[in-house]
Design an enzyme around this catalytic site. Structure first.
Site, PDB file in Angstrom:
ATOM      1  CE  LYS A 196      -3.485   2.345   2.765  1.00  0.00           C
ATOM      2  NZ  LYS A 196      -4.484   2.288   3.810  1.00  0.00           N
ATOM      3  CD  GLU A 202       9.112  -5.954   7.281  1.00  0.00           C
ATOM      4  OE1 GLU A 202       8.893  -4.824   6.754  1.00  0.00           O
ATOM      5  OE2 GLU A 202       8.812  -6.228   8.452  1.00  0.00           O
ATOM      6  N   GLY A 254      -4.885  -1.748   4.813  1.00  0.00           N
ATOM      7  CA  GLY A 254      -4.087  -2.874   4.320  1.00  0.00           C
ATOM      8  C   GLY A 254      -4.742  -4.218   4.585  1.00  0.00           C
ATOM      9  NE  ARG A 255      -6.454  -3.745  10.731  1.00  0.00           N
ATOM     10  CZ  ARG A 255      -5.836  -2.580  10.849  1.00  0.00           C
ATOM     11  NH1 ARG A 255      -4.695  -2.368  10.231  1.00  0.00           N
ATOM     12  NH2 ARG A 255      -6.356  -1.607  11.587  1.00  0.00           N
ATOM     13  CD  GLU A 340      -1.926  -4.245  11.410  1.00  0.00           C
ATOM     14  OE1 GLU A 340      -0.753  -4.594  11.544  1.00  0.00           O
ATOM     15  OE2 GLU A 340      -2.436  -4.041  10.292  1.00  0.00           O
ATOM     16  CG  HIS A 371      -4.050 -35.799  16.464  1.00  0.00           C
ATOM     17  ND1 HIS A 371      -4.245 -37.037  17.025  1.00  0.00           N
ATOM     18  CD2 HIS A 371      -5.054 -35.630  15.563  1.00  0.00           C
ATOM     19  CE1 HIS A 371      -5.296 -37.617  16.463  1.00  0.00           C
ATOM     20  NE2 HIS A 371      -5.817 -36.776  15.580  1.00  0.00           N
ATOM     21  CE  LYS A 500       5.639  -0.937  10.126  1.00  0.00           C
ATOM     22  NZ  LYS A 500       4.688  -0.246   9.266  1.00  0.00           N
TER      23      LYS A 500
HETATM   24  O1  F6P Z   1       3.168  -2.849   9.802  1.00  0.00           O
HETATM   25  C1  F6P Z   1       1.813  -3.033   9.658  1.00  0.00           C
HETATM   26  C2  F6P Z   1       1.348  -2.725   8.271  1.00  0.00           C
HETATM   27  O2  F6P Z   1       1.290  -1.357   8.089  1.00  0.00           O
HETATM   28  C3  F6P Z   1       0.010  -3.376   7.998  1.00  0.00           C
HETATM   29  O3  F6P Z   1      -1.046  -2.632   8.477  1.00  0.00           O
HETATM   30  C4  F6P Z   1       0.047  -3.550   6.537  1.00  0.00           C
HETATM   31  O4  F6P Z   1      -0.895  -4.466   6.089  1.00  0.00           O
HETATM   32  C5  F6P Z   1       1.465  -4.001   6.335  1.00  0.00           C
HETATM   33  O5  F6P Z   1       2.206  -3.266   7.287  1.00  0.00           O
HETATM   34  C6  F6P Z   1       2.037  -3.823   4.979  1.00  0.00           C
HETATM   35  O6  F6P Z   1       1.991  -2.494   4.556  1.00  0.00           O
HETATM   36  P1  F6P Z   1       2.162  -2.098   3.043  1.00  0.00           P
HETATM   37  O7  F6P Z   1       1.071  -2.711   2.262  1.00  0.00           O
HETATM   38  O8  F6P Z   1       2.120  -0.602   3.020  1.00  0.00           O
HETATM   39  O9  F6P Z   1       3.508  -2.617   2.581  1.00  0.00           O
END
Ligand code: F6P
Length: 531
Positions: A196, A202, A254-255, A340, A371, A500
């Site tokens: 987003k 990452e 995002g979620r 979240e 199990h 972060k």
């Molecule tokens: O760190 C949390 C977050 O901001 C989430 O809310 C989001 O889904 C995820 O990181 C990834 O964010 P992006 O889509 O901006 O890479």
């Protein structure tokens, strides 16, 4: 008087009552909700008519209906970020109009959806090719909401895959991308960078790694990259052709984003028509949520059962237990969606919450969990409300006997949690096995199940794209209702920021370019060990 008082009183008055004693011939029907072929049975909980009425009143006085109208009409209910909350717009029908700042957002939603569908068709048909020929593999690089939704759904809808293979890379751990790329052909792989913000470390690190991997084998790696983001300026700076950039607006959290272009990998896997069926399932649940009276409203009742168990009964966790192997990633998806969204200690106005925030959500598919951790669920000292999910039929007609076994296990677990096994019954079992005296007594105590443990069942015909859409929208609205009742803004996530920032600051320390001054003793010692 606090809005929780009635419920607390009912809880205290009925403490010790056995759920089994609530059953009469109509309870199973009276304490179930149906919506478009789906059944939510909460009769195996301690909720009775008076409790349900109090729960419904709680939803009413908390303003659920008003807030629901505000969300669906594009008001900026995410007020710490000044944004509307309009994931529902991503699945709205052709006739819908939803305005943000006076502007109907749906024409643009439809335009982007059509662009995604055209690209997905091109990839599937071979009209869009890699530099070594037809695309065989798609790698979605994203994390959190830009990974969990499409990854969960792609696994869930495996019987509908007729496009290229789809893979998901999320973790910054190089092992993840290494293991995914190993064995793929860079000349026939499409990489989707899904972010987003297009700044998540990452995702950008993994995207760079993928670009280098591809660059070693193809002349123009960027030509096999697509992007999904709200930050079009950043995707251009990254060198991705705007024709393969699929945007969305900041009013999609995002979620909550898998319904739009973040679902591109899924759309490529199952095709745009099946993806439309997924949207239709979500839309059907939206309609139900908007129109059904609270006591017959599935998301509202799912939320109220959750509130009852967590905020009133004090059960700190809930287990999500899909008896559907293809929903293996649903618990992980729901962990982000629920925790979240509602894992917050401050109410929308900045005051402390009156109660606990949302629960810890966890789970694994059945029968595997049986199990592993069901021992604690049945005989541990803490109560874990369990949410079972199960389909009437699987996708493997030749293996219908296995599906029957699966369903019988699901129902048996819910039954065992409800009825338990008394000391008398345990003694009888041991006596039949020939035990006597003190040894019989000792052994019998280990075989007692307290029972009276709450569970719910969400039952559906088959895990189709439509059904999955219903399930995901159901949980989204559950989070919304719980958030409104708790007074939380479910649509920001400030709690992810501190870690972060500290991680960024620790990078030079681990590289040896900066010292550990100002760090606590433990962090400094760990840096020394790991550097
Ligand atoms: O760190 C949390 C977050 O901001 C989430 O809310 C989001 O889904 C995820 O990181 C990834 O964010 P992006 O889509 O901006 O890479």
């Amino acid at each position: 008087m606090s809005k929780w008082a009635d419920l607390q009183r009912l809880h205290d008055v009925n403490r010790g009552r056995h759920i089994l004693d609530l059953f009469d011939e109509s309870r199973a029907v009276d304490f179930s909700v149906t919506a478009d072929g789906m059944l939510f049975d909460y009769s195996k909980t301690s909720i009775d008519s008076a409790t349900r009425a109090a729960l419904v009143r709680l939803a009413e006085v908390s303003g659920v209906a008003e807030k629901r109208a505000a969300m669906f009409s594009g008001e900026k209910i995410n007020d710490t970020e000044g944004r509307a909350v309009l994931h529902v717009a991503l699945r709205a029908g052709e006739e819908a109009v939803i305005r943000v700042d006076g502007q109907d957002v749906l024409p643009e939603v439809r335009r982007i959806r059509a662009a995604c569908a055209a690209f997905a068709r091109d990839v599937r048909s071979g009209a869009f090719q890699g530099q070594g020929g037809r695309i065989t593999d798609v790698v979605n690089i994203g994390i959190g909401g830009s990974d969990l939704g499409p990854a969960m759904a792609t696994l869930a809808l495996a019987p509908y895959h007729d496009g290229p293979r789809c893979h998901f890379v999320s973790n910054v751990d190089g092992a993840h991308i290494h293991d995914v790329l190993q064995g793929l052909d860079p000349t026939t792989t499409l990489v989707i960078v899904a972010s987003k913000t297009f700044t998540t470390i990452e995702t950008m690190t993994n995207a760079d790694t993928a670009k280098r991997w591809m660059g070693a084998k193809v002349a123009d790696p960027a030509a096999q990259f697509a992007a999904v983001s709200t930050a079009r300026d950043k995707t251009s700076a990254y060198g991705i052709d705007p024709a393969r950039v699929f945007g969305f607006e900041d009013w999609v959290g995002g979620r909550y984003s898998m319904w739009g272009p973040i679902g591109l990998a899924l759309m490529i896997a199952i095709g745009p028509e099946r993806f439309d069926e997924f949207l239709a399932g979500g839309r059907a649940m939206d309609q139900h949520f908007l129109t059904a009276p609270f006591a017959a409203n599935m998301p509202v009742m799912l939320a109220l059962v959750g509130i009852w168990h967590n905020q009133i009964c004090g059960h700190a966790t809930r287990a999500v237990l899909p008896y559907d192997q293809r929903l293996a990633r649903l618990p992980a998806y729901l962990q982000q969606l629920e925790m979240e969204s509602n894992g917050k200690r401050v109410a929308i106005d900045g005051s402390d919450l009156e109660t606990h925030s949302g629960p810890v959500v966890w789970g694994e598919p059945g029968t595997n969990g049986q199990h592993a951790f069901y021992q604690l669920i049945h005989q541990g000292t803490r109560v874990v409300p369990c949410e079972f999910l199960v389909a009437r039929r699987g996708h493997e007609p030749d293996l219908a006997h296995q599906h029957l076994l699966l369903v019988s296990n699901c129902l048996a677990q819910a039954e065992a949690l409800l009825r338990g096994r008394s000391l008398e019954e345990a003694r009888a079992i041991m006596a039949r096995r020939g035990a006597t005296g003190a040894e019989l007594e000792r052994q019998a105590r280990h075989r007692v199940f307290p029972g009276n443990r709450p569970s719910t069942v969400l039952a559906y015909d088959q895990l189709t794209p439509f059904t999955l859409g219903q399930i995901i929208a159901l949980y989204e609205h559950r989070v919304f209702v719980e958030g409104v009742i708790l007074g939380i803004n479910s649509y920001d996530q400030w709690g992810v920021e501190l870690g972060k920032e500290l991680a960024l600051a620790l990078q030079p320390v681990l590289e040896g370019k900066a010292g550990t001054e100002g760090k606590d003793g433990s962090t400094a010692a760990l840096v020394a060990f790991l550097r």
